[in-house]
Scaffold this motif. Sequence first.
Motif, short mmCIF file in Angstrom:
data_model
loop_
_atom_site.label_atom_id
_atom_site.label_comp_id
_atom_site.label_asym_id
_atom_site.label_seq_id
_atom_site.Cartn_x
_atom_site.Cartn_y
_atom_site.Cartn_z
N ALA A 232 29.99 15.64 8.30
CA ALA A 232 30.00 16.98 8.89
C ALA A 232 29.21 17.95 8.00
CB ALA A 232 31.44 17.48 9.05
N PRO A 233 28.71 19.03 8.58
CA PRO A 233 27.93 20.02 7.81
C PRO A 233 28.82 21.01 7.07
CG PRO A 233 27.93 20.64 10.12
CD PRO A 233 28.68 19.33 10.03
N LEU A 234 29.66 20.48 6.19
CA LEU A 234 30.56 21.29 5.38
C LEU A 234 30.53 20.74 3.95
CD1 LEU A 234 33.58 21.42 7.86
CD2 LEU A 234 32.12 23.36 7.26
N PRO A 235 30.87 21.56 2.95
CA PRO A 235 30.90 21.06 1.57
C PRO A 235 31.83 19.85 1.44
CG PRO A 235 31.06 23.45 1.61
CD PRO A 235 31.21 23.00 3.02
N GLU A 236 31.42 18.88 0.65
CA GLU A 236 32.19 17.66 0.56
C GLU A 236 33.57 17.86 -0.05
OE1 GLU A 236 29.62 14.78 -1.28
OE2 GLU A 236 28.51 14.42 0.59
N ASP A 237 33.71 18.80 -0.98
CA ASP A 237 35.05 19.05 -1.53
C ASP A 237 35.98 19.60 -0.46
OD1 ASP A 237 33.71 21.47 -1.38
OD2 ASP A 237 34.48 22.23 -3.30
N LYS A 238 35.42 20.40 0.44
CA LYS A 238 36.24 20.93 1.55
C LYS A 238 36.61 19.81 2.52
CE LYS A 238 36.41 24.52 5.10
NZ LYS A 238 35.72 25.70 5.70
N LEU A 239 35.64 18.94 2.82
CA LEU A 239 35.92 17.82 3.71
C LEU A 239 36.98 16.89 3.11
CD1 LEU A 239 32.31 16.88 4.92
CD2 LEU A 239 34.11 18.03 6.24
N ALA A 240 36.93 16.70 1.79
CA ALA A 240 37.93 15.86 1.13
C ALA A 240 39.33 16.45 1.28
CB ALA A 240 37.56 15.69 -0.35
N LYS A 241 39.42 17.78 1.17
CA LYS A 241 40.72 18.44 1.34
C LYS A 241 41.22 18.30 2.78
CE LYS A 241 40.11 21.87 -2.34
NZ LYS A 241 39.93 23.30 -2.66
N VAL A 242 40.28 18.39 3.73
CA VAL A 242 40.65 18.22 5.14
C VAL A 242 41.20 16.82 5.37
CG1 VAL A 242 39.75 18.06 7.50
CG2 VAL A 242 39.05 19.96 6.02
N ALA A 243 40.49 15.81 4.84
CA ALA A 243 40.94 14.42 5.01
C ALA A 243 42.32 14.23 4.37
CB ALA A 243 39.93 13.47 4.39
N GLY A 244 42.49 14.74 3.16
CA GLY A 244 43.76 14.57 2.47
C GLY A 244 44.90 15.26 3.18
N SER A 245 44.65 16.46 3.70
CA SER A 245 45.73 17.21 4.35
C SER A 245 46.14 16.59 5.67
CB SER A 245 45.32 18.67 4.55
OG SER A 245 44.24 18.77 5.46
N ILE A 246 45.17 16.12 6.45
CA ILE A 246 45.52 15.52 7.75
C ILE A 246 46.25 14.20 7.56
CG2 ILE A 246 43.37 14.24 8.17
CD1 ILE A 246 45.16 16.31 10.84
N LEU A 247 45.83 13.42 6.57
CA LEU A 247 46.51 12.16 6.30
C LEU A 247 47.90 12.40 5.71
CD1 LEU A 247 43.53 10.05 4.89
CD2 LEU A 247 44.70 9.73 7.07
N GLY A 248 48.02 13.46 4.90
CA GLY A 248 49.33 13.81 4.36
C GLY A 248 50.30 14.23 5.44
N LYS A 249 49.78 14.83 6.50
CA LYS A 249 50.64 15.24 7.62
C LYS A 249 51.18 14.03 8.38
CE LYS A 249 50.50 17.72 12.04
NZ LYS A 249 49.63 18.52 12.98
N TYR A 250 50.32 13.05 8.60
CA TYR A 250 50.72 11.89 9.40
C TYR A 250 51.40 10.80 8.57
CZ TYR A 250 48.58 13.76 13.56
OH TYR A 250 48.29 14.57 14.66
N PHE A 251 51.13 10.78 7.28
CA PHE A 251 51.77 9.80 6.39
C PHE A 251 52.33 10.54 5.17
CE2 PHE A 251 48.15 7.62 8.45
CZ PHE A 251 48.86 6.70 9.20
N PRO A 252 53.34 11.40 5.37
CA PRO A 252 53.86 12.22 4.27
C PRO A 252 54.49 11.38 3.17
CG PRO A 252 55.32 12.34 6.18
CD PRO A 252 54.09 11.61 6.63
N ASN A 253 54.23 11.79 1.93
CA ASN A 253 54.82 11.11 0.77
C ASN A 253 54.54 9.60 0.76
OD1 ASN A 253 56.07 13.57 -0.09
ND2 ASN A 253 57.65 13.25 1.48
#
Length: 411
Positions: A188-209
């Motif tokens: 995606a056309p977004l900074p990679e550190d931001k994309l990494a946070k997006v990936a981490g947050s969405i996966l954390g929501k569906y697979f918490p802890n």
Amino acid sequence: MIVGKEASGVRWAVKSSGKAVAYCSLSIKAGTRDEGDFPLGIAHFTEHTIFRGTSKRSATSINNCLDHLGGELNAYTTKEEIVLHATVLKEDLRRALALLLDLATDATFPEEAIETERGVVTDEIKSYKDSPADDVYDRFEGMLFPGHPLSRPILGTVQSVRKITTDDLRHFYRSSFRPSSMALTIVAPLPEDKLAKVAGSILGKYFPNGAGAGEGAPTRVLRTPERTLFDKSMDKRNHEVNAVYGSLAPSLYEEEDRFAAILLANLLGGPSSNSILNDVLRERHGWVYGVETGYTQYSDAGVFAISLGCDKTNLSKCENAMRAELDKLMESPLSPRRLAAARRQLIGQLAVSSESGESQCLSMGKSLLSFGRISEDGEIISKVEAITPEKIMELSRTLFSRDLFSRLVFI
């Protein structure tokens, strides 16, 4: 590019590319070869039926979720994975990711919808049988892997799909769609550190802890297929001949040989009109409607196959000319000049393909599932440039020797 792995076991990778459009995919290591004792085609049928609803989304809601945003949602099944992927504007990326993960973690398989989808899939199987070029290749590959999980047809059969029950689907889904078997990728056309946070947050929501970390997916047992040789003609009463020729080839994990096989397939019958068989069979003589060479890589082995369609009167001429070209590759090394040109052409094609955000995203998912890492472009170019004339000749002898080269013809 940033690559990571969540506590749940999900691998992920993000890459900044493009201007306005975002691509995301969720790859699951659960293909046709992993069906075990389930009816043939259940992996593909599962891919179809997860779109029929989750506990929070109806089938209509799923279908409309991205459509009204101008985006696209799609999926496909191979012999080694199921892939869900979406294309959206960058501002709708989170919505697309949530949809993919809903489908992969919360599908409900409503009974009435499954019966509707069963009709869709059986019609797909019947229409596929009406395409001789596709049918002959599918049968060829099945014959090349007798008794091996890779022999299973992706679509299954009409009879096997009719046997699949709701319980079968739910069982296959629960046992196969595990976080340790998943790879999430984003381009995606977004900074990679931001994309990494997006990936981490969405996966954390569906697979918490780290939820699901202890729920390992079924172990895929790899075994090298036994080499087999066949020469078979089947009377299909078609107006043209469709034929496939080929043999077992290097697996996904035979790195040096597989890059040589990629180059050899491109040189022999790739998409360019100057490929050897295109030049001889089509451009010079006009004997074929089409000819192509494919190299498919699986975990245990690969398939190197030449496919062609022609009039019945031209079949023997095509086969004789093809064999003459294969013999040349086995008997004499390519000249340095010709090999250099073949390398340049392949590297150029790979570069063009890598400009597609969707292609990048899907390729990243395949690499994460297969290797746990993603090769950089420079690494791939170095491997292509390291291919020698001797390696091409050696591989040609392994692939094209008459005692290893099989044939299936639909007449």
